[in-house]
Design an enzyme around this catalytic site. Structure first.
Site, PDB file in Angstrom:
ATOM      1  N   SER A 172      43.101  38.660  30.074  1.00 49.89           N
ATOM      2  CA  SER A 172      44.916  38.999  28.678  1.00 49.89           C
ATOM      3  C   SER A 172      44.939  37.843  27.876  1.00 49.89           C
ATOM      4  O   SER A 172      43.690  38.162  26.963  1.00 49.89           O
ATOM      5  CB  SER A 172      45.796  38.417  29.980  1.00 49.89           C
ATOM      6  OG  SER A 172      47.072  38.262  29.583  1.00 49.89           O
ATOM      7  N   ASP A 352      47.177  49.526  33.612  1.00 51.36           N
ATOM      8  CA  ASP A 352      47.260  47.958  32.853  1.00 51.36           C
ATOM      9  C   ASP A 352      48.145  48.557  31.936  1.00 51.36           C
ATOM     10  O   ASP A 352      48.141  49.636  31.134  1.00 51.36           O
ATOM     11  CB  ASP A 352      46.656  48.043  31.691  1.00 51.36           C
ATOM     12  CG  ASP A 352      46.629  46.266  30.834  1.00 51.36           C
ATOM     13  OD1 ASP A 352      48.395  46.350  31.260  1.00 51.36           O
ATOM     14  OD2 ASP A 352      46.324  45.024  31.157  1.00 51.36           O
ATOM     15  N   HIS A 382      48.183  45.569  34.971  1.00 51.12           N
ATOM     16  CA  HIS A 382      47.942  44.034  33.980  1.00 51.12           C
ATOM     17  C   HIS A 382      46.840  42.679  35.332  1.00 51.12           C
ATOM     18  O   HIS A 382      46.080  42.322  34.438  1.00 51.12           O
ATOM     19  CB  HIS A 382      48.814  43.748  33.404  1.00 51.12           C
ATOM     20  CG  HIS A 382      47.751  42.395  32.220  1.00 51.12           C
ATOM     21  ND1 HIS A 382      47.204  42.308  31.756  1.00 51.12           N
ATOM     22  CD2 HIS A 382      48.851  41.066  32.488  1.00 51.12           C
ATOM     23  CE1 HIS A 382      46.701  41.964  31.024  1.00 51.12           C
ATOM     24  NE2 HIS A 382      47.462  41.007  31.448  1.00 51.12           N
TER      25      HIS A 382
END
Lengths: 403, 403
Positions: A172, A352, A382
């Site tokens: 991320s 995601d 995600h």
């Protein structure tokens, strides 16, 4: 080891407010997973701010080889911190099961370092840290970018004696930081692993982020960013946890959390079920109760508010909005095209919908000699980069952590 | 035509605050697309509230056949209103190009009726309407459900002389309303067209909705829901437009708007471009400027705040959260299984990530004799039901509007 590295007693202070510095004569090899802080001097931010002093908090696991060739930099996501894995304290880390002795990132073989972002609230200097006038920086904290953190982390690498990282790895926002490392200091990055991330924050990611920062600023307790009852004066102290615009921060977290998960997961876990003893349909006389999914989001909000500072959330969110490895470098394509000295592994979560897999594919296609994108396959969305990262263990052991 | 139907001069008052009632002797056949209001008596809400008087605003286009067989009920989405198409005023409607003389919903052949939701702010009684004490209902407005609106619309059908609708049609929340009509009054619905909708709001839809209502309530100007400078005393008046928790309503709208569109569209339209003359990277001395996508969301927020009441937004959003045709009917499957007297057409937008196509597929699979789901194909996301509804014209003319 630099003499301005202080060790904080993490086990005692991780969730407290009063840290302490170890007495002189701290061990040369610190215990694994112990919060430490490197004090550095003046720091000039990318977009013009200057602070007279900048601390960077970090934890390490394992031991640096004599030739300094086994250092791994692990970079956390938006509300992550330095405590990636268990260590001396035994307290669970956010990537437990992935980082540790005998695990994928094997701390028996690698020297793992996890630093905190500039602007954060867990030891690295941020808006809750004390300014020279004794008050928290608050609204005076400069605008910061991912690149600022990378440059500060380079100071940390210098202090630790790491000329080049064996691997820089993150998921991320951590994946964005990892890529920015490779572009900023390609000669200091052997391998770069970016999971569930992108080369530049997209319009949609910016849009979701804007709403979150607006919700925090809408909260009357935000007070323009100067809401601290007391600043963090020592690196182990926390400022702004559970105070200030907690309602706004809670809304931001709920918002973010939806984007971290998936419709499929919410439907399977909660459906339309009402929270126990609550009635989601209001009535003439009673305020409406909650659906289970609402209670779940409330819980996520409460948890974050208790462990994070709202200003730090705003500052780091805006840093993430600024993420663009192509800025000032002729664009993303140009920035990535020259990285033929770095070995890349790009991974995505198939479900995601915040960092869409197509963005990982685009990144990989622009990197020289990049192997095909690896996929974490999970319906969760995600957050699969946290919950299912072990799916990458095979390929990581074959191609990155081969010792 | 019922004598308690008042006609409001829409052309003059649509965006004003002071409506007026036409003099006695109003035309028996009203002008197309003219805001009218049916005044009805006491109304008992599904979950226990009671109001002594309930108005329902609506517009019509075309003429009802002698045998009353050509009436079409068009149902609006969350912030939609009764002005579906142009009419006497020439003012564009939100489904222009789809509804009108010679168009897919051909007002030369059908009598089209578009009512406003209970709890709204465009003529139907809502929280901004005057209570008997002269103040706005505000926080005293009862919790309402989709079913309340359906029952009120049945009163309107009675007043208009419509025993059964040729077709009930809507998109998004309008699709939910259409389906609820079919389940509540199957004998009064010949055909039901539900676009980009679902049989029951899902956990994720509830989650997105909760955040929006929380943002509005976080705004200090919300004042517990009692923020009106003046109530709407006559049906053409607007209360709460541009006042009260406008910042919170703006955040809610931004949030909703992202879910209405798509990552692909945002990326193509805006990318990471900065708004003209603004610098999205902050500096030591200047507040951060905006990315184009932020300016776009700000614009969406400003537009909504100028045409909608925050309380109405909360009330209708909570009504949508309550949407579940299976409630009290043995569940969705049982509620839908018996509808073999209604002809259905279910449509979805392929890129919709608020009402995922899989939900339309699930709905269709539970309806007796339902043809395959029709798709609007566009990268734009949920709002395709507005921007690209003409893609359904072929199938609608072949199977629904065959006159």
């Amino acid at each position: 080891m630099s003499s301005d590295v202080d060790t904080i007693n993490q086990a005692a202070d991780r969730h407290g407010t009063a840290g302490h510095l170890e007495a002189a004569g701290a061990p040369a090899v610190p215990a694994d997973g112990t919060l430490r802080v490197l004090r550095t001097g003046e720091f000039a931010f990318e977009t013009g701010g200057v602070l007279p002093r900048m601390d960077i908090a970090y934890e390490t696991w394992g031991t640096l080889d004599e030739d300094g060739s086994n250092a791994v930099l692990l970079l956390h996501a938006l509300t992550g911190d330095t405590h990636v894995a268990r260590g001396a304290s035994g307290e669970p880390g956010w990537w437990d099961g992935f980082v540790g002795p005998g695990l994928t990132v094997d701390t028996d073989k690698y020297f793992v370092v996890a630093p905190g972002m500039v602007g954060g609230c867990n030891g690295t200097t941020g808006p809750g840290s004390a300014a020279p006038d004794g008050r928290a920086w608050g609204s005076r904290f400069p605008f910061t970018t991912i690149r600022d953190s990378v440059r500060l982390e380079a100071r940390l690498a210098d202090a630790l004696g790491v000329d080049a990282w064996h691997t820089v790895l993150g998921g991320s926002m951590g994946g964005a930081r990892a890529l920015e490392w490779a572009v900023t200091f390609p000669e200091r990055v052997g391998r770069c692993v970016s999971i569930a991330s992108t080369a530049a924050s997209t319009a949609e990611q910016i849009a979701f982020a804007q709403i979150q920062t607006r919700a925090i600023r809408l909260d009357p307790a935000f007070a323009g960013g100067d809401y601290y009852s007391a600043p963090a004066r020592t690196p182990g102290e926390r400022a702004g946890f559970g105070e200030g615009p907690v309602a706004g921060l809670g809304i931001a977290r709920r918002m973010a959390h939806i984007t971290y998960r998936s419709d499929v997961e919410f439907d399977a876990r909660f459906g339309r079920t009402a929270q126990q003893d609550e009635e989601p349909l209001g009535s003439a006389s009673l305020e409406r109760g909650r659906y289970q999914v609402e209670s779940y989001l409330d819980h996520q909000a409460t948890k974050l508010v208790g462990r994070f500072d709202a200003n730090a959330y705003v500052v780091i969110t805006e840093a993430l909005m600024s993420h663009d490895v192509g800025r000032g470098r002729g664009g993303v394509d140009a920035a990535l095209a020259g990285l033929d000295g770095v070995e890349f592994l790009i991974a995505a979560v198939d479900s995601d919908r915040l960092y869409w897999p197509v963005q990982a594919e685009a990144m990989a296609s622009r990197l020289p000699n990049c192997p095909p994108v690896e996929y974490i396959r999970t319906p969760i969305g995600h957050d699969g980069f946290l919950t299912d990262v072990e799916q990458l263990s095979g390929v990581l052991k074959r191609t990155v952590f081969t010792r």
